[in-house]
Write a protein that holds these residues in place. Structure first.
Motif, PDB file in Angstrom:
ATOM      1  N   PRO A 264      17.076  -8.652  57.895  1.00  0.00           N
ATOM      2  CA  PRO A 264      16.840  -7.347  57.273  1.00  0.00           C
ATOM      3  C   PRO A 264      17.737  -7.073  56.068  1.00  0.00           C
ATOM      4  O   PRO A 264      17.294  -6.444  55.109  1.00  0.00           O
ATOM      5  N   ASP A 265      18.959  -7.551  56.098  1.00  0.00           N
ATOM      6  CA  ASP A 265      19.857  -7.297  54.963  1.00  0.00           C
ATOM      7  C   ASP A 265      19.346  -7.975  53.700  1.00  0.00           C
ATOM      8  O   ASP A 265      19.362  -7.387  52.610  1.00  0.00           O
ATOM      9  N   GLU A 266      18.885  -9.199  53.856  1.00  0.00           N
ATOM     10  CA  GLU A 266      18.329  -9.898  52.695  1.00  0.00           C
ATOM     11  C   GLU A 266      17.066  -9.200  52.195  1.00  0.00           C
ATOM     12  O   GLU A 266      16.851  -9.070  50.979  1.00  0.00           O
ATOM     13  N   ALA A 267      16.235  -8.745  53.138  1.00  0.00           N
ATOM     14  CA  ALA A 267      15.005  -8.054  52.748  1.00  0.00           C
ATOM     15  C   ALA A 267      15.312  -6.762  52.001  1.00  0.00           C
ATOM     16  O   ALA A 267      14.675  -6.446  50.987  1.00  0.00           O
ATOM     17  N   ILE A 268      16.287  -6.012  52.495  1.00  0.00           N
ATOM     18  CA  ILE A 268      16.653  -4.745  51.851  1.00  0.00           C
ATOM     19  C   ILE A 268      17.182  -5.017  50.443  1.00  0.00           C
ATOM     20  O   ILE A 268      16.862  -4.289  49.490  1.00  0.00           O
ATOM     21  N   ALA A 269      17.974  -6.066  50.293  1.00  0.00           N
ATOM     22  CA  ALA A 269      18.476  -6.420  48.952  1.00  0.00           C
ATOM     23  C   ALA A 269      17.320  -6.798  48.028  1.00  0.00           C
ATOM     24  O   ALA A 269      17.294  -6.409  46.851  1.00  0.00           O
ATOM     25  N   GLU A 270      16.346  -7.548  48.568  1.00  0.00           N
ATOM     26  CA  GLU A 270      15.189  -7.954  47.775  1.00  0.00           C
ATOM     27  C   GLU A 270      14.373  -6.735  47.334  1.00  0.00           C
ATOM     28  O   GLU A 270      13.763  -6.738  46.250  1.00  0.00           O
ATOM     29  N   LEU A 271      14.375  -5.701  48.139  1.00  0.00           N
ATOM     30  CA  LEU A 271      13.653  -4.461  47.807  1.00  0.00           C
ATOM     31  C   LEU A 271      14.469  -3.527  46.924  1.00  0.00           C
ATOM     32  O   LEU A 271      14.021  -2.421  46.594  1.00  0.00           O
ATOM     33  N   GLY A 272      15.674  -3.956  46.535  1.00  0.00           N
ATOM     34  CA  GLY A 272      16.474  -3.159  45.611  1.00  0.00           C
ATOM     35  C   GLY A 272      17.523  -2.308  46.278  1.00  0.00           C
ATOM     36  O   GLY A 272      18.142  -1.461  45.613  1.00  0.00           O
ATOM     37  N   GLY A 273      17.725  -2.490  47.582  1.00  0.00           N
ATOM     38  CA  GLY A 273      18.770  -1.757  48.276  1.00  0.00           C
ATOM     39  C   GLY A 273      18.329  -0.383  48.756  1.00  0.00           C
ATOM     40  O   GLY A 273      17.229   0.091  48.470  1.00  0.00           O
ATOM     41  N   ARG A 274      19.230   0.254  49.503  1.00  0.00           N
ATOM     42  CA  ARG A 274      18.938   1.581  50.048  1.00  0.00           C
ATOM     43  C   ARG A 274      18.889   2.630  48.954  1.00  0.00           C
ATOM     44  O   ARG A 274      19.604   2.566  47.962  1.00  0.00           O
ATOM     45  N   ARG A 275      18.008   3.612  49.161  1.00  0.00           N
ATOM     46  CA  ARG A 275      17.933   4.788  48.312  1.00  0.00           C
ATOM     47  C   ARG A 275      18.047   6.019  49.197  1.00  0.00           C
ATOM     48  O   ARG A 275      17.823   5.944  50.405  1.00  0.00           O
ATOM     49  N   ASN A 276      18.331   7.124  48.589  1.00  0.00           N
ATOM     50  CA  ASN A 276      18.390   8.384  49.327  1.00  0.00           C
ATOM     51  C   ASN A 276      17.651   9.474  48.552  1.00  0.00           C
ATOM     52  O   ASN A 276      18.173  10.565  48.319  1.00  0.00           O
ATOM     53  N   LEU A 277      16.437   9.142  48.161  1.00  0.00           N
ATOM     54  CA  LEU A 277      15.609  10.101  47.437  1.00  0.00           C
ATOM     55  C   LEU A 277      15.126  11.180  48.395  1.00  0.00           C
ATOM     56  O   LEU A 277      14.736  10.892  49.531  1.00  0.00           O
ATOM     57  N   ILE A 278      15.137  12.406  47.938  1.00  0.00           N
ATOM     58  CA  ILE A 278      14.597  13.529  48.700  1.00  0.00           C
ATOM     59  C   ILE A 278      13.428  14.100  47.912  1.00  0.00           C
ATOM     60  O   ILE A 278      13.567  14.410  46.718  1.00  0.00           O
ATOM     61  N   VAL A 279      12.289  14.228  48.559  1.00  0.00           N
ATOM     62  CA  VAL A 279      11.070  14.720  47.912  1.00  0.00           C
ATOM     63  C   VAL A 279      10.919  16.209  48.160  1.00  0.00           C
ATOM     64  O   VAL A 279      11.018  16.665  49.312  1.00  0.00           O
ATOM     65  N   SER A 280      10.678  16.953  47.106  1.00  0.00           N
ATOM     66  CA  SER A 280      10.338  18.362  47.259  1.00  0.00           C
ATOM     67  C   SER A 280       8.826  18.447  47.496  1.00  0.00           C
ATOM     68  O   SER A 280       8.039  18.553  46.552  1.00  0.00           O
ATOM     69  N   VAL A 281       8.425  18.334  48.743  1.00  0.00           N
ATOM     70  CA  VAL A 281       6.999  18.325  49.074  1.00  0.00           C
ATOM     71  C   VAL A 281       6.398  19.693  48.758  1.00  0.00           C
ATOM     72  O   VAL A 281       6.988  20.735  49.076  1.00  0.00           O
ATOM     73  N   ALA A 282       5.250  19.680  48.122  1.00  0.00           N
ATOM     74  CA  ALA A 282       4.597  20.936  47.745  1.00  0.00           C
ATOM     75  C   ALA A 282       4.261  21.761  48.979  1.00  0.00           C
ATOM     76  O   ALA A 282       3.838  21.216  50.006  1.00  0.00           O
ATOM     77  N   THR A 283       4.467  23.040  48.895  1.00  0.00           N
ATOM     78  CA  THR A 283       4.075  23.929  49.983  1.00  0.00           C
ATOM     79  C   THR A 283       2.655  24.430  49.741  1.00  0.00           C
ATOM     80  O   THR A 283       2.182  24.458  48.604  1.00  0.00           O
ATOM     81  N   PRO A 284       1.964  24.840  50.778  1.00  0.00           N
ATOM     82  CA  PRO A 284       0.561  25.227  50.617  1.00  0.00           C
ATOM     83  C   PRO A 284       0.401  26.598  49.974  1.00  0.00           C
ATOM     84  O   PRO A 284       1.321  27.422  49.987  1.00  0.00           O
ATOM     85  N   ASP A 285      -0.775  26.799  49.435  1.00  0.00           N
ATOM     86  CA  ASP A 285      -1.160  28.123  48.931  1.00  0.00           C
ATOM     87  C   ASP A 285      -1.459  29.009  50.139  1.00  0.00           C
ATOM     88  O   ASP A 285      -2.347  28.706  50.927  1.00  0.00           O
ATOM     89  N   THR A 286      -0.718  30.078  50.277  1.00  0.00           N
ATOM     90  CA  THR A 286      -0.895  30.960  51.438  1.00  0.00           C
ATOM     91  C   THR A 286      -1.633  32.247  51.086  1.00  0.00           C
ATOM     92  O   THR A 286      -1.608  33.209  51.851  1.00  0.00           O
ATOM     93  N   SER A 287      -2.301  32.252  49.934  1.00  0.00           N
ATOM     94  CA  SER A 287      -2.951  33.489  49.501  1.00  0.00           C
ATOM     95  C   SER A 287      -4.209  33.815  50.301  1.00  0.00           C
ATOM     96  O   SER A 287      -4.599  34.984  50.400  1.00  0.00           O
ATOM     97  N   VAL A 288      -4.862  32.796  50.853  1.00  0.00           N
ATOM     98  CA  VAL A 288      -6.065  33.050  51.657  1.00  0.00           C
ATOM     99  C   VAL A 288      -5.627  33.590  53.015  1.00  0.00           C
ATOM    100  O   VAL A 288      -4.834  32.950  53.716  1.00  0.00           O
ATOM    101  N   PRO A 289      -6.097  34.770  53.405  1.00  0.00           N
ATOM    102  CA  PRO A 289      -5.621  35.363  54.667  1.00  0.00           C
ATOM    103  C   PRO A 289      -6.078  34.562  55.887  1.00  0.00           C
ATOM    104  O   PRO A 289      -7.172  33.991  55.907  1.00  0.00           O
ATOM    105  N   VAL A 290      -5.217  34.542  56.885  1.00  0.00           N
ATOM    106  CA  VAL A 290      -5.559  33.919  58.167  1.00  0.00           C
ATOM    107  C   VAL A 290      -6.452  34.874  58.939  1.00  0.00           C
ATOM    108  O   VAL A 290      -6.145  36.066  59.063  1.00  0.00           O
ATOM    109  N   GLN A 291      -7.566  34.361  59.449  1.00  0.00           N
ATOM    110  CA  GLN A 291      -8.518  35.212  60.147  1.00  0.00           C
ATOM    111  C   GLN A 291      -8.052  35.525  61.558  1.00  0.00           C
ATOM    112  O   GLN A 291      -7.467  34.675  62.243  1.00  0.00           O
ATOM    113  N   ASP A 292      -8.293  36.744  61.954  1.00  0.00           N
ATOM    114  CA  ASP A 292      -8.006  37.139  63.329  1.00  0.00           C
ATOM    115  C   ASP A 292      -9.164  36.740  64.233  1.00  0.00           C
ATOM    116  O   ASP A 292     -10.332  36.778  63.830  1.00  0.00           O
TER     117      ASP A 292
END
Length: 612
Positions: A264-292
């Protein structure tokens, strides 16, 4: 670092991070499927960064998109996505596959926002159909359902049931992403990298089909945008990928499935090493009301004692009445005029879903619907539920609340013959974790049990009868899950006859025959088989000399075995009458007699047991 804007370079880096994390978490666990995760990493990187609209801080938000990993063995990738989205921390990420961890070998709802358990291949896409049905037809919210499939599971018939139903219901809020990496567990898939064949098949089913290089993030971006623009039909992306992408020791090589990488260490090096990217995942549009969901007062149907009514008819009438609760939905496998769920369809057409002769898709759709909070009832002939048994088993792993009704049970259905006679269903459903198994003998029992099932957690199963049975239970008599009903009892009883469904009437008539010969019999109607009324069963056994169970079912795993479990610590002899020979066509009376579970056979057996 936190990235707030999308771009091809970032997505390529994110794809590499997902690969690295898949490699290292599988290595740390000593097991897992890193190569299957690596092939789909770019597909999920683009989805996570720009197209998935999911508030991971509030996984129960009704407007959220849904992501289903139909190829659940790619769980390292799924959990790597959760880490990249900030939904789990590194410490938890490293607990993968360890005892007590939420990060199980295949995803389950123990880790939000997972809707359904996957891992038994061919089930994620059918469940996605249920989620998409909820979004389009019931919730009426603009969320999208994304399903990652493997190319090996394209051999499963249930996948094509999903293709057919999604097109029929024009589920343009459903996108299937097929990771076509060519290699299965042991051999190359049937279609390999023939992308045109995949696309032609999907197109023939009425889907918008796109073929794409699954490692080209810009092409993937264009394909997702195309899917989001498509109206009136579902979309499927067939993405050509390489298993183990990025690591020469495993890339596109057979024999590497389901194994951590050797180095695994060799594989990780081949893939460019560890990263710690954090994605700001889009939140949904909440304008449509939830039906009762309007909850109106439920007035259950009732019948007079002495009426002759089939319990399947009572199920349909009770279900239709229960439909005044706005959260109740019903599905059927194209036998609704036999199961009588057609009464619900006529009363509440907007909450009825015809699943045709596709029992696996029916159960999966019900699981998807209940994941969105809908109270789902699914019905078909009891014998045909066996076709969907793995889906029921997986529904329990999904912690699903699911209500099943199986009609036409046992030899008492008569001339249709053994192919239509459910004789295994009680055993099969009793074996499901946390299940409830019910077999009422009359209409008033049925109505009350249907109403109770609506609020019951877990998998519940109601077995109904084709033929009419006499109503013996008064409308105001209490019927409860875990209860029973005593038809005959005295302090002189020598034998206890325990029955359910159609054999209740036979047992009662047998008690009459025995009484004429001076033998007093107690008759217990165990309409609740799991849980069984242990108190009533044990009391009857303690107060009589012998127990005789009678069921229209094979002897293994049904009522008789439930009674034996209840009496395991008591020194009371128990004898089981059940169907022991393969039945044939005939009248119900002939078939009950042939099986040795009619009144005459019960009385004869009881006399022999008492005299012993």
């Amino acid at each position: 670092m936190e990235i707030t804007s999308s771009g091809a370079d970032f997505r390529r880096e994110l794809g590499q991070q997902l690969r690295v994390d898949s490699v290292r978490v599988s290595s740390h666990a000593g097991s897992g499927h890193p190569t299957s995760s690596m092939s789909a990493a770019d597909l999920m990187a683009v989805l996570l960064d720009g197209h998935l609209r999911l508030d991971y801080r509030h996984p129960g938000e009704p407007h959220n998109d849904h992501l289903v990993f139909s190829k659940g063995h790619a769980s390292p990738l799924y959990y790597a996505m959760l880490r990249a989205a900030g939904a789990i921390a590194e410490d938890e990420f490293r607990t993968y596959r360890t005892f007590g961890s939420r990060l199980e070998g295949h995803p389950t709802p123990r880790i939000p926002p997972t809707d359904v358990a996957t891992g038994s291949l061919g089930q994620g896409l059918p469940a996605g159909v249920g989620l998409a049905l909820a979004g389009k037809m019931l919730d009426r919210l603009p969320y999208r359902v994304w399903v990652l499939c493997g190319d090996s599971e394209m051999a499963e018939g249930s996948i094509w049931e999903a293709f057919e139903h999604a097109a029929h219901y024009e589920l343009d809020n459903l996108v299937a992403i097929v990771d076509v990496n060519r290699l299965g567990q042991t051999t190359e898939t049937m279609v390999a990298w023939d992308m045109d064949t995949y696309a032609a098949r999907a197109g023939a089913f009425g889907w918008h089909a796109i073929t794409v290089d699954g490692h080209d993030v810009e092409a993937i971006e264009a394909a997702y945008a195309d899917a989001e623009r498509t109206r009136g039909k579902p979309t499927v992306l067939f993405a050509k990928t390489k298993k183990g992408k990025g690591v020469a020791a495993v890339e596109d090589l057979p024999g590497k499935h389901g194994k951590p990488l050797d180095d695994p260490d060799e594989a990780i090096a081949e893939l460019g090493g560890r990263r710690n990217l954090i994605v700001s995942v889009a939140t949904p549009d909440t304008s449509v009301p939830v039906q009762d969901c309007p909850i109106e007062r439920v007035e259950l149907p009732t019948w007079e004692v002495g009426d002759e009514v089939a319990t399947r008819e009572a199920y349909g009438e009770a279900l239709a009445a229960l439909g005044s609760r706005g959260d109740v939905v019903a599905l059927d496998g194209e036998v609704s005029n036999s199961t009588h769920s057609d009464l619900f369809a006529k009363a509440h057409p907007g909450r009825y879903f015809e699943m045709y002769i596709a029992e696996q898709q029916m159960i999966a759709a019900a699981v998807g619907l209940q994941a969105r909070g809908w109270t789902a009832f699914a019905s078909t002939f009891a014998a045909f539920l066996s076709r969907a048994y793995d889906f029921i088993r997986m529904a329990a792993i999904s912690r699903a609340d699911l209500r099943l009704a199986g009609s036409h049970a046992g030899v008492a259905i008569g001339a249709d013959g053994p192919s239509q006679m459910a004789l295994e269903d009680l055993a099969a459903l009793r074996a499901v974790h946390g299940s409830t198994v019910l077999h009422p003998s009359d209409a008033n029992q049925t109505a009350q049990l249907v109403a109770q099932m609506a609020d019951l957690p877990g998998i519940s199963y109601l077995r109904t009868l084709r033929g009419k049975t006499p109503v013996r239970t008064a409308a105001d008599e209490i019927v409860r899950i875990g209860g029973s009903r005593t038809l005959r009892s005295s302090d002189r009883d020598e034998v206890t006859l325990i029955a359910c469904g159609t054999t209740v009437d036979e047992a009662d008539r047998a008690a009459g025959l025995l009484a004429r010969e001076g033998v007093s019999a107690r008759v217990l109607d165990c309409y609740s088989i799991k849980p069984i009324d242990e108190v009533a069963v044990r009391r009857a056994a303690a107060e009589t000399r012998v127990v005789l169970t009678v069921e229209d079912h094979w002897p293994e795993g049904g009522l008789g075995d439930a009674v034996l479990e209840a009496l395991a610590t008591l020194p009371v002899p128990v004898h089981k009458l059940a169907v022991r020979e393969m039945p044939m066509s005939g009248t119900p009376e002939e078939l009950l007699r042939m099986a040795g579970i009619d009144a005459g056979a019960i009385a004869t057996t009881a006399k022999t047991l008492v005299a012993a």
